[in-house]
Scaffold this active site. Structure first.
Site, PDB file in Angstrom:
ATOM      1  N   ASP A  16      11.074  20.317 -10.663  1.00 22.84           N
ATOM      2  CA  ASP A  16      10.551  21.597 -11.148  1.00 22.84           C
ATOM      3  C   ASP A  16      10.912  21.875 -12.601  1.00 22.84           C
ATOM      4  O   ASP A  16      11.061  23.030 -13.003  1.00 22.84           O
ATOM      5  CB  ASP A  16      11.043  22.769 -10.266  1.00 22.84           C
ATOM      6  CG  ASP A  16      10.802  22.504  -8.799  1.00 22.84           C
ATOM      7  OD1 ASP A  16       9.691  22.062  -8.475  1.00 22.84           O
ATOM      8  OD2 ASP A  16      11.732  22.695  -7.997  1.00 22.84           O
ATOM      9  N   LYS A  38       7.170  19.258 -15.527  1.00 24.15           N
ATOM     10  CA  LYS A  38       6.540  17.987 -15.911  1.00 24.15           C
ATOM     11  C   LYS A  38       5.023  18.121 -16.012  1.00 24.15           C
ATOM     12  O   LYS A  38       4.407  17.571 -16.912  1.00 24.15           O
ATOM     13  CB  LYS A  38       6.877  16.894 -14.881  1.00 24.15           C
ATOM     14  CG  LYS A  38       8.337  16.515 -14.886  1.00 24.15           C
ATOM     15  CD  LYS A  38       8.645  15.494 -13.820  1.00 24.15           C
ATOM     16  CE  LYS A  38       8.567  16.033 -12.417  1.00 24.15           C
ATOM     17  NZ  LYS A  38       9.599  16.995 -12.044  1.00 24.15           N
ATOM     18  N   GLY A  60       4.984  19.443  -6.720  1.00 28.57           N
ATOM     19  CA  GLY A  60       4.029  20.487  -7.076  1.00 28.57           C
ATOM     20  C   GLY A  60       4.040  20.610  -8.579  1.00 28.57           C
ATOM     21  O   GLY A  60       4.971  21.160  -9.148  1.00 28.57           O
ATOM     22  N   HIS A  61       3.059  20.025  -9.236  1.00 24.61           N
ATOM     23  CA  HIS A  61       3.024  20.059 -10.694  1.00 24.61           C
ATOM     24  C   HIS A  61       2.086  21.167 -11.158  1.00 24.61           C
ATOM     25  O   HIS A  61       0.896  21.127 -10.885  1.00 24.61           O
ATOM     26  CB  HIS A  61       2.593  18.692 -11.249  1.00 24.61           C
ATOM     27  CG  HIS A  61       3.635  17.635 -11.007  1.00 24.61           C
ATOM     28  ND1 HIS A  61       3.427  16.306 -11.228  1.00 24.61           N
ATOM     29  CD2 HIS A  61       4.918  17.740 -10.582  1.00 24.61           C
ATOM     30  CE1 HIS A  61       4.537  15.636 -10.935  1.00 24.61           C
ATOM     31  NE2 HIS A  61       5.446  16.487 -10.535  1.00 24.61           N
ATOM     32  N   GLN A 109       9.484  14.945  -8.726  1.00 27.41           N
ATOM     33  CA  GLN A 109      10.865  15.358  -8.398  1.00 27.41           C
ATOM     34  C   GLN A 109      11.743  15.205  -9.648  1.00 27.41           C
ATOM     35  O   GLN A 109      11.228  15.290 -10.746  1.00 27.41           O
ATOM     36  CB  GLN A 109      11.440  14.566  -7.215  1.00 27.41           C
ATOM     37  CG  GLN A 109      10.818  14.925  -5.858  1.00 27.41           C
ATOM     38  CD  GLN A 109       9.505  14.237  -5.609  1.00 27.41           C
ATOM     39  OE1 GLN A 109       9.377  13.044  -5.782  1.00 27.41           O
ATOM     40  NE2 GLN A 109       8.511  15.003  -5.206  1.00 27.41           N
TER      41      GLN A 109
HETATM   42  P1  IMP Z   1      11.533  15.793   0.674  1.00 25.16           P
HETATM   43  O1  IMP Z   1      11.282  14.860  -0.443  1.00 25.16           O
HETATM   44  O2  IMP Z   1      10.358  16.672   0.979  1.00 25.16           O
HETATM   45  O3  IMP Z   1      12.047  15.117   1.902  1.00 25.16           O
HETATM   46  O4  IMP Z   1      12.707  16.783   0.241  1.00 25.16           O
HETATM   47  C1  IMP Z   1      14.004  16.318  -0.051  1.00 25.16           C
HETATM   48  C2  IMP Z   1      14.694  17.235  -1.057  1.00 25.16           C
HETATM   49  O5  IMP Z   1      14.025  17.118  -2.313  1.00 25.16           O
HETATM   50  C3  IMP Z   1      14.625  18.713  -0.692  1.00 25.16           C
HETATM   51  O6  IMP Z   1      15.794  19.350  -1.172  1.00 25.16           O
HETATM   52  C4  IMP Z   1      13.427  19.214  -1.465  1.00 25.16           C
HETATM   53  O7  IMP Z   1      13.485  20.596  -1.725  1.00 25.16           O
HETATM   54  C5  IMP Z   1      13.538  18.388  -2.724  1.00 25.16           C
HETATM   55  N1  IMP Z   1      12.238  18.166  -3.365  1.00 25.16           N
HETATM   56  C6  IMP Z   1      11.259  17.333  -2.973  1.00 25.16           C
HETATM   57  N2  IMP Z   1      10.229  17.385  -3.834  1.00 25.16           N
HETATM   58  C7  IMP Z   1      10.569  18.228  -4.791  1.00 25.16           C
HETATM   59  C8  IMP Z   1       9.922  18.674  -5.995  1.00 25.16           C
HETATM   60  O8  IMP Z   1       8.824  18.243  -6.359  1.00 25.16           O
HETATM   61  N3  IMP Z   1      10.602  19.579  -6.748  1.00 25.16           N
HETATM   62  C9  IMP Z   1      11.847  20.016  -6.391  1.00 25.16           C
HETATM   63  N4  IMP Z   1      12.483  19.627  -5.296  1.00 25.16           N
HETATM   64  C10 IMP Z   1      11.855  18.741  -4.505  1.00 25.16           C
END
Ligand code: IMP
Length: 423
Positions: free
Chosen positions: A13, A16, A40-41, A224
């Protein structure tokens, strides 16, 4: 021709989407290399906000080709929704959007497994976005996954059934209360696969190789953040892919010696969604103001993000692991009006002062050591030139550059693509 990388250096977040959108005019190809619809971009221009999950952020640029690489995991149902949301822009997806045959598919049962796994963990849950990311990568590395290219094979539904049946048995094993109607989910899934098949599936590593031979410019877009990397992040509170620079090599088939610039994006403060250590987290008015002014809610899940001061121990580590060559600081405008800014430059860890990220950050064992800096009052959102930036902000930037030993080339002062100051 070289490949440039763009990566988030914190817990995701960082903004990007906006920067890729700003940079895309310089590139022929924008390629996503890991993650999936957990990302989520957010892009904002002409007063409209767009959130992309799997589609690369260059999709709005007229001449850019957007590639979903082999390292990405695709949920066809979410993908179709993303395409539907973009329908009003009349984009020629067949021409602009390419998908690697080697990308893995997120099945409906992967999502259910994610939910069952999280529910079984109770308080120790990761805080997953529940998009099925972890289970899909598990099947990939376990050599059971189904790839996009498999859907072109006659027997793929037999393999699908066997895998989905196994998943159902695993869901039962978790013994948690998960309600679902698999037949309904599968109907949706198979019809979304048909929509996906209207796009072009390619051998993307070959495509990228040829593109480099032809002198095309390529930007690899990370998702991420580095601190969510499966190897280098705050394990186990991480995502299931390599979000760091090396992930672009494996997620696209690009050779390491072809990578040139590594753009590292960070927020002027820090945020995190989901569970896991966050040493500089704030529970006071400063944190609440960051959340409110910065509109810190997850673009994928809508969850409020945890907010805190900038953590230079963690940021330095990310700069190091990624080999960052240029930094971009986002959301400086959110800090306008703060009477002071604290920057964490070391940790007090189990009684010792350390300046590296330890193996395990147990919250009770880490206390941040801060340097206090002056805040600024000026509204930055209308500023367009670096010479207009207030002195206190310039001091903040200078301090960070000195500590991180990498220049900060872009300062973002608002969500719109126009609110971007080059230094
Ligand atoms: P997962 O990838 O959905 O399994 O989530 C694993 C961890 O990564 C969790 O703490 C999510 O909130 C975090 N996470 C996954 N994708 C994002 C992102 O795009 N932005 C911020 N945090 C993320």
């Amino acid at each position: 021709m070289a490949v440039d990388l763009l990566l988030g250096l914190q817990w995701g977040d960082e903004g990007k989407g906006k920067i890729v959108d700003v940079l895309t005019r310089n590139y022929d190809i924008i390629a996503r290399f890991q993650g999936g619809p957990n990302a989520g971009h957010t892009l904002e221009f002409d007063g409209i906000k767009h959130v992309l999950h799997t589609i690369p952020s260059g999709i709005f640029h007229e001449n850019a080709i957007n590639l979903v690489g082999n390292g990405v995991v695709i949920d066809p149902v979410i993908f179709r929704k993303e395409l539907e949301n973009l329908a009003k822009f009349n984009l020629d997806f067949h021409k602009k959007l390419l998908i690697s045959r080697k990308a893995h598919l997120i099945l409906p049962t992967h999502r259910l497994l994610d939910a069952a796994s999280e529910a079984s963990k109770g308080k120790a849950k990761i805080g997953s976005t529940l998009k099925g990311i972890g289970p899909t990568y598990m099947d990939k590395t376990g050599r059971n996954g189904i790839r996009v290219g498999d859907t072109e094979l006659p027997d793929w539904k037999v393999r699908y059934r066997a895998l989905a049946d196994k998943h159902e048995a695993m869901i039962d094993f978790y013994n948690v209360d998960i309600q679902y109607n698999l037949a309904e989910l599968e109907n949706d899934f198979f019809s979304a696969i048909e929509s996906l098949k209207k796009l072009r599936f390619i051998d993307s590593e070959e495509y990228l190789y040829q593109a480099q031979q032809e002198g095309k410019t390529i930007l690899a877009e990370g998702a991420q953040g580095s601190l969510l990397d499966i190897d280098f992040g705050t394990y186990p509170y991480v995502t299931s892919s390599n979000t760091t620079a090396a992930g672009a090599c494996t997620g696209l088939g690009v050779a390491p010696n072809k990578i040139k610039e590594v753009f590292g994006i960070f927020k002027a403060y820090a945020t995190r969604v989901g569970s896991g250590p966050f040493p500089t987290e704030l529970f006071d008015d400063y944190g609440a103001t960051m959340g409110r002014v910065g509109n810190e809610f997850g673009a994928t899940t809508g969850r409020p993000r945890r907010c805190g001061w900038l953590d230079l121990v963690a940021l330095k580590y990310a700069v190091q692991v990624n080999g960052v060559t240029q930094l971009m600081m986002m959301k400086g405008d959110v800090l306008s009006g703060f009477d002071k800014l604290m920057v964490c430059t070391a940790y007090n860890y189990k009684g010792d002062v350390i300046t590296h990220l330890p193996y395990n950050i147990e919250e009770q064992n880490v206390t941040p050591i801060y340097t206090e800096m002056k805040g600024w009052k000026e509204d930055l959102t209308k500023m367009t030139k670096h010479t207009e930036l207030p002195q206190a902000l310039n001091d903040y930037i200078d301090f960070l550059e000195k500590e991180l030993e990498v220049p900060i080339k872009i300062v973002s002062v608002g969500p719109d693509r126009k609110q971007t100051i080059h230094r």
